[in-house]
Design a protein around this motif. Structure first.
Motif, PDB file in Angstrom:
ATOM      1  N   ARG A   1     -81.574 -52.317  45.906  1.00  0.00           N
ATOM      2  CA  ARG A   1     -80.202 -51.882  46.164  1.00  0.00           C
ATOM      3  C   ARG A   1     -79.402 -51.897  44.861  1.00  0.00           C
ATOM      4  O   ARG A   1     -79.783 -52.542  43.892  1.00  0.00           O
ATOM      5  CB  ARG A   1     -79.533 -52.775  47.217  1.00  0.00           C
ATOM      6  CG  ARG A   1     -80.149 -52.605  48.599  1.00  0.00           C
ATOM      7  CD  ARG A   1     -79.411 -53.394  49.647  1.00  0.00           C
ATOM      8  NE  ARG A   1     -79.512 -54.827  49.369  1.00  0.00           N
ATOM      9  CZ  ARG A   1     -78.733 -55.752  49.930  1.00  0.00           C
ATOM     10  NH1 ARG A   1     -77.780 -55.401  50.780  1.00  0.00           N
ATOM     11  NH2 ARG A   1     -78.893 -57.029  49.626  1.00  0.00           N
TER      12      ARG A   1
ATOM     13  N   VAL B   1     -75.722 -54.082  47.128  1.00  0.00           N
ATOM     14  CA  VAL B   1     -75.693 -55.515  47.422  1.00  0.00           C
ATOM     15  C   VAL B   1     -74.251 -55.892  47.784  1.00  0.00           C
ATOM     16  O   VAL B   1     -73.308 -55.154  47.458  1.00  0.00           O
ATOM     17  CB  VAL B   1     -76.220 -56.375  46.245  1.00  0.00           C
ATOM     18  CG1 VAL B   1     -77.676 -56.056  45.951  1.00  0.00           C
ATOM     19  CG2 VAL B   1     -75.358 -56.203  45.005  1.00  0.00           C
ATOM     20  N   ASP B   2     -74.068 -57.036  48.448  1.00  0.00           N
ATOM     21  CA  ASP B   2     -72.749 -57.435  48.942  1.00  0.00           C
ATOM     22  C   ASP B   2     -71.667 -57.453  47.862  1.00  0.00           C
ATOM     23  O   ASP B   2     -70.542 -57.046  48.102  1.00  0.00           O
ATOM     24  CB  ASP B   2     -72.812 -58.809  49.612  1.00  0.00           C
ATOM     25  CG  ASP B   2     -73.605 -58.771  50.908  1.00  0.00           C
ATOM     26  OD1 ASP B   2     -73.764 -57.676  51.491  1.00  0.00           O
ATOM     27  OD2 ASP B   2     -74.058 -59.838  51.350  1.00  0.00           O
ATOM     28  N   ASN B   3     -71.991 -57.947  46.687  1.00  0.00           N
ATOM     29  CA  ASN B   3     -70.985 -58.082  45.624  1.00  0.00           C
ATOM     30  C   ASN B   3     -71.135 -56.998  44.549  1.00  0.00           C
ATOM     31  O   ASN B   3     -70.777 -57.206  43.388  1.00  0.00           O
ATOM     32  CB  ASN B   3     -71.049 -59.470  44.997  1.00  0.00           C
ATOM     33  CG  ASN B   3     -72.379 -59.729  44.313  1.00  0.00           C
ATOM     34  OD1 ASN B   3     -73.377 -59.048  44.584  1.00  0.00           O
ATOM     35  ND2 ASN B   3     -72.406 -60.696  43.431  1.00  0.00           N
TER      36      ASN B   3
ATOM     37  N   ASP C   1     -71.145 -45.772  56.598  1.00  0.00           N
ATOM     38  CA  ASP C   1     -71.550 -46.872  57.481  1.00  0.00           C
ATOM     39  C   ASP C   1     -72.851 -47.523  57.014  1.00  0.00           C
ATOM     40  O   ASP C   1     -73.196 -48.604  57.486  1.00  0.00           O
ATOM     41  CB  ASP C   1     -71.725 -46.372  58.924  1.00  0.00           C
ATOM     42  CG  ASP C   1     -70.408 -45.988  59.561  1.00  0.00           C
ATOM     43  OD1 ASP C   1     -69.350 -46.504  59.131  1.00  0.00           O
ATOM     44  OD2 ASP C   1     -70.418 -45.148  60.489  1.00  0.00           O
ATOM     45  N   ARG C   2     -73.567 -46.885  56.110  1.00  0.00           N
ATOM     46  CA  ARG C   2     -74.849 -47.407  55.622  1.00  0.00           C
ATOM     47  C   ARG C   2     -74.765 -47.994  54.217  1.00  0.00           C
ATOM     48  O   ARG C   2     -75.784 -48.264  53.588  1.00  0.00           O
ATOM     49  CB  ARG C   2     -75.901 -46.279  55.598  1.00  0.00           C
ATOM     50  CG  ARG C   2     -76.170 -45.638  56.913  1.00  0.00           C
ATOM     51  CD  ARG C   2     -77.333 -44.653  56.899  1.00  0.00           C
ATOM     52  NE  ARG C   2     -77.235 -43.599  55.891  1.00  0.00           N
ATOM     53  CZ  ARG C   2     -78.144 -43.380  54.932  1.00  0.00           C
ATOM     54  NH1 ARG C   2     -79.196 -44.156  54.810  1.00  0.00           N
ATOM     55  NH2 ARG C   2     -77.999 -42.394  54.083  1.00  0.00           N
ATOM     56  N   LEU C   3     -73.579 -48.200  53.688  1.00  0.00           N
ATOM     57  CA  LEU C   3     -73.453 -48.668  52.307  1.00  0.00           C
ATOM     58  C   LEU C   3     -74.112 -50.024  52.078  1.00  0.00           C
ATOM     59  O   LEU C   3     -74.596 -50.292  50.981  1.00  0.00           O
ATOM     60  CB  LEU C   3     -71.981 -48.723  51.881  1.00  0.00           C
ATOM     61  CG  LEU C   3     -71.303 -47.372  51.687  1.00  0.00           C
ATOM     62  CD1 LEU C   3     -69.857 -47.563  51.252  1.00  0.00           C
ATOM     63  CD2 LEU C   3     -72.051 -46.501  50.694  1.00  0.00           C
ATOM     64  N   ASP C   4     -74.175 -50.862  53.107  1.00  0.00           N
ATOM     65  CA  ASP C   4     -74.832 -52.169  52.923  1.00  0.00           C
ATOM     66  C   ASP C   4     -76.342 -52.035  52.787  1.00  0.00           C
ATOM     67  O   ASP C   4     -77.001 -52.951  52.300  1.00  0.00           O
ATOM     68  CB  ASP C   4     -74.458 -53.148  54.027  1.00  0.00           C
ATOM     69  CG  ASP C   4     -74.807 -52.659  55.410  1.00  0.00           C
ATOM     70  OD1 ASP C   4     -74.990 -51.441  55.601  1.00  0.00           O
ATOM     71  OD2 ASP C   4     -74.895 -53.496  56.315  1.00  0.00           O
ATOM     72  N   ASP C   5     -76.900 -50.887  53.147  1.00  0.00           N
ATOM     73  CA  ASP C   5     -78.323 -50.623  52.902  1.00  0.00           C
ATOM     74  C   ASP C   5     -78.553 -50.185  51.456  1.00  0.00           C
ATOM     75  O   ASP C   5     -79.672 -50.232  50.960  1.00  0.00           O
ATOM     76  CB  ASP C   5     -78.846 -49.505  53.816  1.00  0.00           C
ATOM     77  CG  ASP C   5     -78.852 -49.896  55.274  1.00  0.00           C
ATOM     78  OD1 ASP C   5     -78.888 -51.103  55.575  1.00  0.00           O
ATOM     79  OD2 ASP C   5     -78.801 -48.975  56.120  1.00  0.00           O
TER      80      ASP C   5
ATOM     81  N   GLY D   1     -67.625 -55.274  45.761  1.00  0.00           N
ATOM     82  CA  GLY D   1     -67.877 -55.499  47.173  1.00  0.00           C
ATOM     83  C   GLY D   1     -67.982 -54.200  47.957  1.00  0.00           C
ATOM     84  O   GLY D   1     -67.360 -53.190  47.608  1.00  0.00           O
ATOM     85  N   ILE D   2     -68.757 -54.247  49.008  1.00  0.00           N
ATOM     86  CA  ILE D   2     -69.028 -53.055  49.813  1.00  0.00           C
ATOM     87  C   ILE D   2     -67.761 -52.488  50.445  1.00  0.00           C
ATOM     88  O   ILE D   2     -67.561 -51.274  50.456  1.00  0.00           O
ATOM     89  CB  ILE D   2     -70.113 -53.355  50.873  1.00  0.00           C
ATOM     90  CG1 ILE D   2     -71.442 -53.609  50.158  1.00  0.00           C
ATOM     91  CG2 ILE D   2     -70.250 -52.197  51.856  1.00  0.00           C
ATOM     92  CD1 ILE D   2     -72.559 -54.096  51.049  1.00  0.00           C
TER      93      ILE D   2
ATOM     94  N   ARG E   1     -66.492 -48.767  49.752  1.00  0.00           N
ATOM     95  CA  ARG E   1     -66.254 -47.863  50.878  1.00  0.00           C
ATOM     96  C   ARG E   1     -64.850 -47.258  50.793  1.00  0.00           C
ATOM     97  O   ARG E   1     -64.668 -46.058  51.015  1.00  0.00           O
ATOM     98  CB  ARG E   1     -66.444 -48.596  52.200  1.00  0.00           C
ATOM     99  CG  ARG E   1     -66.220 -47.703  53.395  1.00  0.00           C
ATOM    100  CD  ARG E   1     -66.311 -48.458  54.716  1.00  0.00           C
ATOM    101  NE  ARG E   1     -66.065 -47.538  55.797  1.00  0.00           N
ATOM    102  CZ  ARG E   1     -66.958 -47.185  56.710  1.00  0.00           C
ATOM    103  NH1 ARG E   1     -68.177 -47.705  56.682  1.00  0.00           N
ATOM    104  NH2 ARG E   1     -66.652 -46.324  57.647  1.00  0.00           N
TER     105      ARG E   1
END
Length: 143
Positions: free
Chosen positions: A106, A27-29, A20-24, A41-42, A46
């Motif tokens: 990141r 980066v988005d791409n 759940d914390r992968l966006d921390d 992509g996240i 995931r």
């Protein structure tokens, strides 16, 4: 602590709830590549880790070494796991990841390098025998 060291700590301590914390962390791409996957992509990253946790029990990474400078670094790691159908743990798999960091610390790219044939496939009865035979045929004879 450097951004690479922080990522190494995250990677070594990662559990299913941490997805759940992968966006921390990414980066988005961000790109993630290993011998089985090449995703961007996240959400796709995931999915790779969700698949790992769905099929492996006791899956964890042990970071043995980290080396880096500026925005590029390497993590040498050992993957400990047991397939859910296994009664005992498998032999750990050793590998190295090349990590490219974004300006904010990141991960922009995570590329794994490890020997799937020697480290993983040889642990399975049928394909393992084939891999050992092939390796013996290709290896230099020693006295």
């Amino acid at each position: 602590m450097t951004a690479l060291e922080r990522y190494g700590e995250f990677f070594a301590g990662m559990q299913p709830a941490d997805l759940d914390r992968l966006d921390d962390v990414f980066v988005d791409n961000a790109r993630f590549r290993d011998p089985f996957n090449d995703v961007e992509g996240i959400a796709a990253i995931r999915a790779v880790f969700e698949h790992m946790y769905a099929n492996c029990a006791e899956a964890r990474f042990e970071v043995l070494e980290s080396v880096g400078e500026d925005d590029i670094g390497y993590l040498r790691w050992r993957f400990h796991f047991r397939l859910k159908r296994d009664k005992a743990a498998r032999r750990p798999v050793d590998g190295v990841s090349r990590i490219v960091l974004a300006d904010d610390g990141r991960v922009r790219e995570h590329v794994d390098y490890w020997d799937a044939a020697g480290e993983l496939y040889e642990q399975f009865p049928v394909i393992g025998g084939l891999m050992r035979w092939l390796r013996s045929r290709l290896a230099v004879a020693t006295d």
